[in-house]
Design an enzyme around this catalytic site. Sequence first.
Site, PDB file in Angstrom:
ATOM      1  N   CYS A  14       0.871  -1.174   0.000  1.00  0.00           N
ATOM      2  CA  CYS A  14       0.000   0.000   0.000  1.00  0.00           C
ATOM      3  C   CYS A  14       0.909   1.227   0.000  1.00  0.00           C
ATOM      4  O   CYS A  14       2.128   1.091  -0.006  1.00  0.00           O
ATOM      5  CB  CYS A  14      -1.005  -0.009   1.147  1.00  0.00           C
ATOM      6  SG  CYS A  14      -0.332   0.150   2.799  1.00  0.00           S
ATOM      7  N   CYS A  88      -2.010   1.464  -4.303  1.00  0.00           N
ATOM      8  CA  CYS A  88      -0.742   2.098  -4.690  1.00  0.00           C
ATOM      9  C   CYS A  88      -0.700   2.413  -6.180  1.00  0.00           C
ATOM     10  O   CYS A  88       0.283   2.927  -6.686  1.00  0.00           O
ATOM     11  CB  CYS A  88       0.466   1.253  -4.266  1.00  0.00           C
ATOM     12  SG  CYS A  88       0.704  -0.281  -5.154  1.00  0.00           S
ATOM     13  N   CYS A  92       3.521   0.144  -8.481  1.00  0.00           N
ATOM     14  CA  CYS A  92       3.993  -1.214  -8.243  1.00  0.00           C
ATOM     15  C   CYS A  92       4.492  -1.809  -9.558  1.00  0.00           C
ATOM     16  O   CYS A  92       3.758  -1.859 -10.533  1.00  0.00           O
ATOM     17  CB  CYS A  92       2.855  -2.064  -7.680  1.00  0.00           C
ATOM     18  SG  CYS A  92       3.402  -3.674  -7.099  1.00  0.00           S
TER      19      CYS A  92
END
Length: 135
Positions: A14, A88, A92
């Site tokens: 996160c 996120c 990522c």
Amino acid sequence: MSEAPMTPTVLFVCVHNAGRSQMAAGFLRSLAGDRVRVLSAGSEPAASLNPVAVAAMAEEGIDIAGESPALLATDDVRASDVVITMGCGDTCPIFPGKRYEDWELTDPAGLGIDEVRVIRDDIRMRVERLLVGLE
């Protein structure tokens, strides 16, 4: 003679790695023990864990107080079999052959214990489902 099965690695990501991903990692460590390697990280880690998330997990008998927010490392994604993202977005890195899931969960930052309990319970349910899929 057959080889021992590989231990799957799950990475929870996160933004701040202070609440949602830490709670999910705590539940998976508690439920799976050493059958699963658990990592958690954030794209912009906070200085410390969310104390309300720590308190909510303590109510479940899971102590995450000793954990620290960590910066998401590409090597952690590369080493993981399953990558669970929680808000996120595009930060990522994506690698072929990995299983990715995006869990839409409210960020517990700034919320009271009653609201964080609802998020915690949702995370527990999702972790339990994830674990069934890993075994």
